[in-house]
Motif scaffolding. Structure first.
Motif, short mmCIF file in Angstrom:
data_model
loop_
_atom_site.label_atom_id
_atom_site.label_comp_id
_atom_site.label_asym_id
_atom_site.label_seq_id
_atom_site.Cartn_x
_atom_site.Cartn_y
_atom_site.Cartn_z
N LYS A 135 -0.74 -1.54 -10.90
CA LYS A 135 -0.97 -0.55 -9.84
C LYS A 135 -2.42 -0.11 -9.89
O LYS A 135 -2.98 0.12 -10.97
CB LYS A 135 -0.06 0.67 -10.01
N ILE A 136 -3.05 -0.01 -8.73
CA ILE A 136 -4.42 0.51 -8.62
C ILE A 136 -4.36 1.78 -7.78
O ILE A 136 -3.81 1.77 -6.68
CB ILE A 136 -5.36 -0.49 -7.93
N SER A 137 -4.92 2.85 -8.28
CA SER A 137 -4.99 4.09 -7.52
C SER A 137 -6.36 4.23 -6.88
O SER A 137 -7.39 3.87 -7.49
CB SER A 137 -4.74 5.30 -8.43
N SER A 138 -6.40 4.74 -5.65
CA SER A 138 -7.68 4.98 -5.00
C SER A 138 -8.50 6.01 -5.76
O SER A 138 -9.73 6.06 -5.63
CB SER A 138 -7.47 5.44 -3.56
N ARG A 187 0.87 -1.18 0.00
CA ARG A 187 0.00 0.00 0.00
C ARG A 187 0.90 1.22 0.00
O ARG A 187 1.71 1.42 0.91
CB ARG A 187 -0.88 -0.04 1.25
N MET A 188 0.83 2.05 -1.02
CA MET A 188 1.71 3.19 -1.19
C MET A 188 0.90 4.49 -1.21
O MET A 188 -0.33 4.48 -1.27
CB MET A 188 2.51 3.06 -2.49
N GLY A 189 1.61 5.61 -1.20
CA GLY A 189 0.95 6.91 -1.27
C GLY A 189 0.68 7.49 0.10
O GLY A 189 1.17 7.01 1.12
N PHE A 195 -4.16 10.68 -2.39
CA PHE A 195 -4.56 9.37 -2.88
C PHE A 195 -3.58 8.31 -2.40
O PHE A 195 -2.45 8.59 -2.01
CB PHE A 195 -4.64 9.36 -4.40
N SER A 196 -4.03 7.06 -2.46
CA SER A 196 -3.18 5.93 -2.12
C SER A 196 -3.24 4.92 -3.26
O SER A 196 -4.16 4.93 -4.08
CB SER A 196 -3.63 5.29 -0.80
N ASP A 197 -2.24 4.03 -3.31
CA ASP A 197 -2.14 3.04 -4.38
C ASP A 197 -1.93 1.66 -3.79
O ASP A 197 -1.34 1.50 -2.71
CB ASP A 197 -0.96 3.35 -5.31
N LEU A 198 -2.38 0.66 -4.52
CA LEU A 198 -1.95 -0.72 -4.30
C LEU A 198 -1.04 -1.09 -5.46
O LEU A 198 -1.40 -0.89 -6.62
CB LEU A 198 -3.14 -1.68 -4.28
N VAL A 199 0.13 -1.61 -5.15
CA VAL A 199 1.06 -2.00 -6.20
C VAL A 199 1.43 -3.46 -6.04
O VAL A 199 1.44 -4.01 -4.94
CB VAL A 199 2.33 -1.13 -6.21
#
Length: 719
Positions: free
Chosen positions: A427-430, A392-394, A409-413
């Motif tokens: 990558k998925i961005s919120s 979980r990034m961002g 925003f946050s991302d899943l990578v």
């Protein structure tokens, strides 16, 4: 004072409460008799409440036909919604209806079966013809009280047993044991008991004893086997592929504990708390000697928030590394690092000057500080599964202030470790999950099962909504998104709030402590809520306390062999639940803030905060405690269980404590000898790694650290 809520028949210890005549204890109410004001809003359908009232009226008047008709309608139309089975405990409506039907008199059950048996028969025949599981699941979810319900439970239990899903097998077979004989119907919807199976009950009981044995509960299995021999000395049947006297067959199997191989959670730490059950214990203690290498971790804005007055405290140990083969990985809000844990060099490189940053691959933009104030403690987790790393990034902010100017925003990578040396797969961005005027945030790192991953979603203000979402682990495509609850947070709308909720995965079921007055269980296949329990929430409002890592922890539920332990951060209660039903086994108030559930063994639950505690896992009674009374000597970071010991970090040293007996084996000085500090502990091979706020340090086997005098520490055994 601890509050014991009862030992559930065959759920937890299997202490032959399964006999229709030997009853050791009964489940007690979930909460005190006085109702509390729930802090969460749940999807409870008012129509269901009204129709259930009509069912009760028909039951009191023994109008079975009408009662059955309404129950079938409710289950078909509203089966996936929640129903308040008892104060503070909610079940899925379809399950509640089946539980209620199990308490009907035989003439009412016959009416029900006349209506549903044709459908259940088609499913059962389909399952046999195609060796398929789904038709059997359809029976257990929609027609469990049909004439085919017991056969479906039995077959699904056999499938779970063959796949090594022991807790699931126990849950299924336990339902085949009839409840205590009673002269009158008992409309008890807390637990399901199939009332009139034609399957051989002694054979089912013998299988349940095997479950205890192969779960590693040897003493419990021996006790159960002794009780079984007294009750059914002449019973014969088939067990473990053999025919004969069941007591003799059990004795033969139980005499050889070498048959049992414990669950594989004793090798690499793959996620927060090491394992997705949040219950990791390394097979062997690390050999702690001199410092092998040390890596300085650059601070980013989200770790320190130096411009925010709420963060006047020391930087927390918020990095939680994970291990895969010969590499260790960790992340902050902006970067994912990979190092060789043997050498400290960048992953997949022999050049110490190469970059250890795996993500992002190009030079990244420096994030600006948020416009509005920030409250909370930033923490960073990741998960490794199937040779891939998920993080979980961002921005760590999960509830964005109403007038925040920046897009937080946050991302899943997902990174490929086995084939791509850290290459980004997706990558998925919120920002992609925008819903009307609301933007979702990802909470902590996901848990992964097969080709699916599961993560908590969060949005607010003013009303905070918590969801659990399922994505494809291969592509990042969303599969389902399930609402859990809504709650009002008392922090004003002009403040950004940080949280980091983590799911727990046990026996293919998901568990979530929302830290907002609710604990939930969800089905991994479709996201349906299995059960949800509420409790009195003590919503914290003090910004400094919320931003002090010594006042709050990262405490997901801990799952172990059918029991779910929870220490919600908005409550002073430590609780244990039957994981399958959500029934409360015990709860007790806790004298200080719990910041870690470190692990559970066959007999002991280990809990830490300012000090370290061992509890009897079956009752919640404190059996030992250790630690300093001086705040400078309080726990600092997350410890780890290894072999027979717990390695527990303080700010300046590590204590090595025996897990079962609580005595202090060793006290390792960090600051005096090495200028190091405590932090989150990770075992990699035979090394111990410490993730402090600004540095990752690896201790190897060479040059043993001497044990210091331990007279100043109180290692107490509490009887």
């Amino acid at each position: 004072m601890q509050i014991l809520r009862g030992c559930i028949a065959l759920f937890v210890w299997g202490a032959l409460t399964f006999s229709t005549e030997i009853i050791l204890a009964q489940p007690e109410p979930q909460v005190n008799s006085s109702r509390f004001r729930e802090s969460v809003t749940l999807d409870v359908n008012n129509t269901v409440l009204k129709k259930m009232g009509s069912v009760r009226d028909y039951l009191s008047e023994q109008q079975w036909e009408d009662a059955v008709k309404i129950l079938i309608q409710i289950s078909d139309e509203y089966g996936d919604s929640l129903y308040p089975e008892a104060p503070g405990r909610y079940l899925r409506v379809s399950e509640y209806c089946q539980n209620l039907l199990a308490g009907f008199p035989p003439e009412a059950i016959a009416i029900y079966r006349e209506k549903v048996d044709p459908r259940a028969k088609r499913w059962y025949e389909e399952a046999l013809a195609g060796s398929s599981r789904q038709p059997l699941i359809n029976i257990t979810e929609q027609a469990l009280m049909s004439s085919y319900g017991d056969d479906a439970l039995d077959l699904l239990g056999e499938m779970a047993w063959e796949e090594g899903q022991l807790a699931e097998a126990r849950s299924l077979w336990r339902k085949l044991i009839p409840r205590t004989a009673s002269d009158s119907p008992v409309y008890d919807t807390g637990l399901f008991h199939y009332p009139d199976t034609d399957l051989p009950v002694p054979e089912i009981l013998a299988r349940l004893i095997l479950v205890s044995f192969f779960q590693g509960n040897f003493s419990q299995a021996d006790f159960e086997q002794g009780q079984f021999r007294k009750k059914y000395p002449q019973a014969t049947g088939r067990l473990a592929g053999k025919e004969g006297n069941l007591s003799d067959l059990l004795a033969e199997i139980l005499a050889d504990p070498s048959r049992v191989s414990m669950p594989d959670n004793r090798s690499e730490l793959k996620t927060f708390a090491g394992h997705q059950t949040r219950n990791f214990r390394a097979a062997q203690p690390p050999e702690i000697g001199a410092v092998d290498w040390s890596f300085p971790v650059p601070l980013v804005w989200s770790q320190e928030f130096t411009a925010k007055p709420a963060f006047g405290f020391r930087v927390p140990p918020g990095l939680f590394p994970v291990v895969h083969q010969e590499h260790v990985f960790f992340n902050d809000a902006e970067r994912i690092y990979g190092l060789n844990w043997k050498t400290g060099f960048p992953a997949w490189s022999q050049d110490p000057q190469s970059s250890p940053i795996l993500y992002p691959s190009a030079s990244h933009r420096v994030n600006r500080l948020p416009f509005r104030p920030v409250v909370g403690v930033p923490r960073y987790t990741s998960t490794i599964a199937g040779g891939r790393l998920y993080a979980r990034m961002g921005s760590p902010v999960t509830s964005v202030a109403k007038d925040e100017r920046l897009g937080l925003f946050s991302d899943l990578v997902c990174l490929d470790l086995d084939q791509g040396q850290g290459k980004l797969l997706w990558k998925i961005s919120s920002a992609q999950l925008r819903e009307q005027n609301f933007v979702w945030s990802f909470e902590g790192a996901p848990v992964v099962s097969g080709n699916r991953l599961y993560v908590v979603l969060h949005r607010g203000f003013p009303e905070v909504q918590t969801n659990v979402a399922c994505f494809s682990a291969d592509t990042g495509e969303m599969i389902w998104n399930q609402k859990v609850c809504l709650a009002l947070r008392s922090i004003e709308e002009g403040v950004n709030y940080i949280s980091h909720l983590l799911l727990t995965l046990g026996e293919d079921q998901l568990y979530l402590s929302t830290d907002m007055g609710a604990i939930a269980s969800l089905n991994t296949v479709n996201g349906k809520l299995n059960w949800l329990v509420t409790y009195p929430s003590q919503d914290k409002t003090d910004k400094e306390e919320l931003s002090n890592h010594m006042k709050t922890g990262l405490v997901p539920c801990l799952y172990d062999r059918g029991i779910l332990f929870a220490a919600p951060q908005d409550s002073s209660q430590l609780m244990a639940f039957d994981a399958e039903s959500g029934l409360l086994l015990w709860q007790r108030p806790w004298p200080e803030q719990i910041r870690n559930l470190l692990g559970a063994t066959q007999s002991t639950l280990v809990v830490s905060g300012d000090r370290l505690f061992g509890l009897d896992r079956s009752t919640g009674r404190i059996t030992w405690k250790t630690g300093y009374h001086d705040p400078e000597g309080f726990g600092y970071g997350r410890g780890v269980l290894a072999g027979d010991y717990i390695y527990w970090p303080l700010r300046e040293e590590i204590l090595v404590v025996h897990t079962e007996q609580g005595y202090l084996k060793q006290k390792i000085s960090l600051r005096k000898q090495y200028g190091a500090t405590g932090g989150n502990l990770v075992i990699a091979g035979n090394q111990l790694l410490i993730a402090s706020p600004r540095r990752l340090t690896a201790f190897g086997a060479d040059g043993q650290i001497p044990a210091n005098d331990s007279k100043k520490i109180s290692a107490l055994s509490v009887k």
